[in-house]
Scaffold this motif. Structure first.
Motif, PDB file in Angstrom:
ATOM      1  N   ALA A 112       0.840  -1.203   0.000  1.00  0.00           N
ATOM      2  CA  ALA A 112       0.000   0.000   0.000  1.00  0.00           C
ATOM      3  C   ALA A 112       0.875   1.254   0.000  1.00  0.00           C
ATOM      4  O   ALA A 112       0.582   2.219  -0.724  1.00  0.00           O
ATOM      5  CB  ALA A 112      -0.938  -0.009   1.202  1.00  0.00           C
ATOM      6  N   LYS A 113       1.944   1.241   0.769  1.00  0.00           N
ATOM      7  CA  LYS A 113       2.879   2.376   0.776  1.00  0.00           C
ATOM      8  C   LYS A 113       3.534   2.533  -0.591  1.00  0.00           C
ATOM      9  O   LYS A 113       3.640   3.641  -1.106  1.00  0.00           O
ATOM     10  CB  LYS A 113       3.961   2.170   1.840  1.00  0.00           C
ATOM     11  N   ARG A 114       3.962   1.411  -1.183  1.00  0.00           N
ATOM     12  CA  ARG A 114       4.608   1.444  -2.492  1.00  0.00           C
ATOM     13  C   ARG A 114       3.671   2.033  -3.556  1.00  0.00           C
ATOM     14  O   ARG A 114       4.092   2.765  -4.440  1.00  0.00           O
ATOM     15  CB  ARG A 114       5.044   0.038  -2.900  1.00  0.00           C
ATOM     16  N   ARG A 115       2.385   1.728  -3.428  1.00  0.00           N
ATOM     17  CA  ARG A 115       1.400   2.254  -4.376  1.00  0.00           C
ATOM     18  C   ARG A 115       1.079   3.730  -4.134  1.00  0.00           C
ATOM     19  O   ARG A 115       0.391   4.337  -4.924  1.00  0.00           O
ATOM     20  CB  ARG A 115       0.100   1.451  -4.295  1.00  0.00           C
ATOM     21  N   GLY A 116       1.545   4.259  -3.017  1.00  0.00           N
ATOM     22  CA  GLY A 116       1.295   5.662  -2.709  1.00  0.00           C
ATOM     23  C   GLY A 116      -0.028   5.931  -2.017  1.00  0.00           C
ATOM     24  O   GLY A 116      -0.478   7.080  -1.953  1.00  0.00           O
ATOM     25  N   TYR A 117      -0.645   4.890  -1.465  1.00  0.00           N
ATOM     26  CA  TYR A 117      -1.895   5.105  -0.744  1.00  0.00           C
ATOM     27  C   TYR A 117      -1.616   5.960   0.489  1.00  0.00           C
ATOM     28  O   TYR A 117      -0.597   5.787   1.166  1.00  0.00           O
ATOM     29  CB  TYR A 117      -2.518   3.785  -0.295  1.00  0.00           C
ATOM     30  N   GLN A 118      -2.538   6.831   0.800  1.00  0.00           N
ATOM     31  CA  GLN A 118      -2.442   7.642   2.004  1.00  0.00           C
ATOM     32  C   GLN A 118      -3.158   6.976   3.167  1.00  0.00           C
ATOM     33  O   GLN A 118      -2.929   7.312   4.319  1.00  0.00           O
ATOM     34  CB  GLN A 118      -3.037   9.034   1.760  1.00  0.00           C
ATOM     35  N   ARG A 119      -4.004   6.003   2.825  1.00  0.00           N
ATOM     36  CA  ARG A 119      -4.827   5.361   3.849  1.00  0.00           C
ATOM     37  C   ARG A 119      -5.102   3.916   3.454  1.00  0.00           C
ATOM     38  O   ARG A 119      -5.326   3.617   2.270  1.00  0.00           O
ATOM     39  CB  ARG A 119      -6.126   6.156   3.927  1.00  0.00           C
TER      40      ARG A 119
END
Length: 165
Positions: A112-119
Protein backbone atom coordinates in the motif's frame (compact mmCIF):
# COMPACT_ATOMS: atom_id res chain seq x y z
CA UNK A 1 4.49 1.26 14.33
CA UNK A 2 4.41 -2.31 13.10
CA UNK A 3 7.62 -4.30 13.54
CA UNK A 4 8.04 -7.60 11.76
CA UNK A 5 9.95 -10.52 13.19
CA UNK A 6 11.12 -12.37 10.10
CA UNK A 7 11.76 -15.58 12.03
CA UNK A 8 8.71 -16.33 14.14
CA UNK A 9 9.94 -19.85 14.85
CA UNK A 10 13.17 -21.70 14.19
CA UNK A 11 13.29 -23.08 10.65
CA UNK A 12 10.15 -21.26 9.58
CA UNK A 13 10.50 -19.75 6.11
CA UNK A 14 7.53 -18.13 4.49
CA UNK A 15 7.25 -16.96 0.90
CA UNK A 16 4.56 -14.41 0.10
CA UNK A 17 3.67 -14.16 -3.58
CA UNK A 18 0.95 -12.66 -5.73
CA UNK A 19 -1.70 -15.27 -6.46
CA UNK A 20 -4.19 -15.46 -9.32
CA UNK A 21 -6.76 -17.31 -7.21
CA UNK A 22 -6.76 -20.50 -9.27
CA UNK A 23 -4.85 -22.91 -7.02
CA UNK A 24 -7.24 -25.45 -5.45
CA UNK A 25 -5.78 -24.96 -1.95
CA UNK A 26 -6.22 -21.17 -2.15
CA UNK A 27 -9.79 -21.56 -3.40
CA UNK A 28 -10.53 -24.00 -0.57
CA UNK A 29 -9.07 -21.62 2.04
CA UNK A 30 -11.13 -18.72 0.67
CA UNK A 31 -14.28 -20.87 0.68
CA UNK A 32 -13.51 -21.79 4.30
CA UNK A 33 -13.14 -18.06 5.02
CA UNK A 34 -16.59 -17.35 3.57
CA UNK A 35 -18.09 -20.31 5.43
CA UNK A 36 -16.61 -19.16 8.76
CA UNK A 37 -18.15 -15.72 8.20
CA UNK A 38 -21.61 -17.32 8.04
CA UNK A 39 -21.05 -18.79 11.52
CA UNK A 40 -20.43 -15.37 13.06
CA UNK A 41 -22.39 -12.85 11.01
CA UNK A 42 -25.79 -12.56 9.34
CA UNK A 43 -25.68 -12.59 5.50
CA UNK A 44 -26.20 -8.83 5.19
CA UNK A 45 -23.10 -8.23 7.36
CA UNK A 46 -20.72 -10.48 5.42
CA UNK A 47 -18.39 -8.41 3.25
CA UNK A 48 -15.78 -11.04 2.38
CA UNK A 49 -15.04 -11.29 -1.34
CA UNK A 50 -15.71 -14.50 -3.24
CA UNK A 51 -13.06 -15.98 -5.55
CA UNK A 52 -14.53 -14.37 -8.67
CA UNK A 53 -14.42 -10.94 -7.05
CA UNK A 54 -10.83 -11.54 -5.88
CA UNK A 55 -9.83 -12.04 -9.54
CA UNK A 56 -10.95 -8.52 -10.56
CA UNK A 57 -8.30 -5.97 -11.65
CA UNK A 58 -8.82 -3.72 -8.59
CA UNK A 59 -7.87 -6.56 -6.19
CA UNK A 60 -4.49 -8.19 -5.61
CA UNK A 61 -4.31 -11.38 -3.55
CA UNK A 62 -1.16 -12.81 -1.99
CA UNK A 63 -0.69 -16.30 -0.65
CA UNK A 64 1.87 -17.27 1.95
CA UNK A 65 3.55 -20.65 1.64
CA UNK A 66 6.23 -22.69 3.35
CA UNK A 67 7.75 -25.41 1.15
CA UNK A 68 4.70 -25.18 -1.11
CA UNK A 69 2.20 -25.58 1.74
CA UNK A 70 -0.43 -22.83 1.92
CA UNK A 71 -0.22 -20.95 5.23
CA UNK A 72 -2.65 -18.12 4.55
CA UNK A 73 -3.67 -15.29 2.27
CA UNK A 74 -4.62 -11.64 2.19
CA UNK A 75 -5.75 -9.14 -0.42
CA UNK A 76 -5.58 -5.45 -1.18
CA UNK A 77 -8.47 -3.76 -2.97
CA UNK A 78 -7.91 -0.36 -4.53
CA UNK A 79 -10.72 2.01 -3.57
CA UNK A 80 -9.07 4.94 -5.35
CA UNK A 81 -5.54 6.16 -6.07
CA UNK A 82 -5.02 7.18 -2.42
CA UNK A 83 -7.05 4.62 -0.48
CA UNK A 84 -6.82 0.83 -0.27
CA UNK A 85 -8.86 -1.76 1.59
CA UNK A 86 -7.50 -4.87 3.30
CA UNK A 87 -9.57 -7.92 2.32
CA UNK A 88 -9.64 -11.72 2.68
CA UNK A 89 -7.13 -12.11 5.51
CA UNK A 90 -7.21 -15.80 6.39
CA UNK A 91 -4.70 -18.15 8.02
CA UNK A 92 -4.94 -21.88 7.34
CA UNK A 93 -6.30 -23.51 10.52
CA UNK A 94 -3.18 -25.71 10.85
CA UNK A 95 -0.92 -22.64 10.88
CA UNK A 96 -2.61 -20.31 13.35
CA UNK A 97 -0.28 -18.63 15.89
CA UNK A 98 2.82 -18.91 13.71
CA UNK A 99 2.90 -15.24 12.69
CA UNK A 100 1.34 -15.87 9.27
CA UNK A 101 -1.29 -13.12 9.49
CA UNK A 102 1.25 -10.65 10.86
CA UNK A 103 3.61 -11.30 7.95
CA UNK A 104 0.86 -11.05 5.33
CA UNK A 105 -0.45 -7.86 6.91
CA UNK A 106 3.04 -6.33 6.91
CA UNK A 107 3.45 -7.30 3.25
CA UNK A 108 0.16 -5.63 2.31
CA UNK A 109 0.98 -2.48 4.30
CA UNK A 110 4.30 -2.22 2.46
CA UNK A 111 2.55 -2.69 -0.89
CA UNK A 112 0.00 0.00 0.00
CA UNK A 113 2.88 2.38 0.78
CA UNK A 114 4.61 1.44 -2.49
CA UNK A 115 1.40 2.25 -4.38
CA UNK A 116 1.29 5.66 -2.71
CA UNK A 117 -1.90 5.11 -0.74
CA UNK A 118 -2.44 7.64 2.00
CA UNK A 119 -4.83 5.36 3.85
CA UNK A 120 -5.43 1.64 4.26
CA UNK A 121 -8.78 0.62 5.74
CA UNK A 122 -10.65 -2.54 6.63
CA UNK A 123 -13.96 -3.90 7.83
CA UNK A 124 -14.05 -6.68 10.40
CA UNK A 125 -16.58 -8.30 12.66
CA UNK A 126 -17.62 -6.89 16.00
CA UNK A 127 -18.20 -10.21 17.79
CA UNK A 128 -15.70 -12.05 19.99
CA UNK A 129 -14.58 -14.41 17.20
CA UNK A 130 -12.94 -11.45 15.45
CA UNK A 131 -11.02 -10.23 18.53
CA UNK A 132 -7.68 -11.81 17.49
CA UNK A 133 -7.90 -10.05 14.11
CA UNK A 134 -8.78 -6.72 15.73
CA UNK A 135 -5.83 -7.03 18.12
CA UNK A 136 -3.51 -7.75 15.19
CA UNK A 137 -4.74 -4.67 13.36
CA UNK A 138 -4.47 -2.50 16.48
CA UNK A 139 -0.85 -3.63 16.99
CA UNK A 140 -0.12 -2.68 13.37
CA UNK A 141 -1.36 0.86 14.05
CA UNK A 142 -4.91 0.69 12.71
CA UNK A 143 -7.44 2.87 14.52
CA UNK A 144 -11.20 2.53 14.66
CA UNK A 145 -13.07 4.80 12.27
CA UNK A 146 -16.44 5.48 10.68
CA UNK A 147 -17.64 3.34 7.75
CA UNK A 148 -15.76 4.11 4.54
CA UNK A 149 -16.40 3.48 0.85
CA UNK A 150 -19.75 1.79 0.28
CA UNK A 151 -20.10 0.53 3.87
CA UNK A 152 -22.90 1.61 6.21
CA UNK A 153 -23.19 1.50 9.99
CA UNK A 154 -23.74 -2.11 11.05
CA UNK A 155 -23.76 -3.50 14.61
CA UNK A 156 -21.94 -6.59 13.29
CA UNK A 157 -19.10 -4.60 11.70
CA UNK A 158 -16.21 -2.48 12.93
CA UNK A 159 -14.11 -0.29 10.68
CA UNK A 160 -10.43 0.50 11.06
CA UNK A 161 -7.96 2.62 9.15
CA UNK A 162 -4.20 3.19 9.01
CA UNK A 163 -2.97 6.64 8.04
CA UNK A 164 -0.03 6.06 5.69
CA UNK A 165 1.23 9.66 5.56
Amino acid sequence: MFKENMHTKVGFEMNINKDDVTAPDVIALLQDHLKSMTLCSPPESIHALNTDRLRQPDVTLWSAREDGVLLGCGALKELNSRHGELKSMKTSPQHVRKGVAKRILHHIIEEAKRRGYQRLSLETGSVEAFLPARLLYEKAGFQYCEPFGDYNEDPNSLFMTLNMR
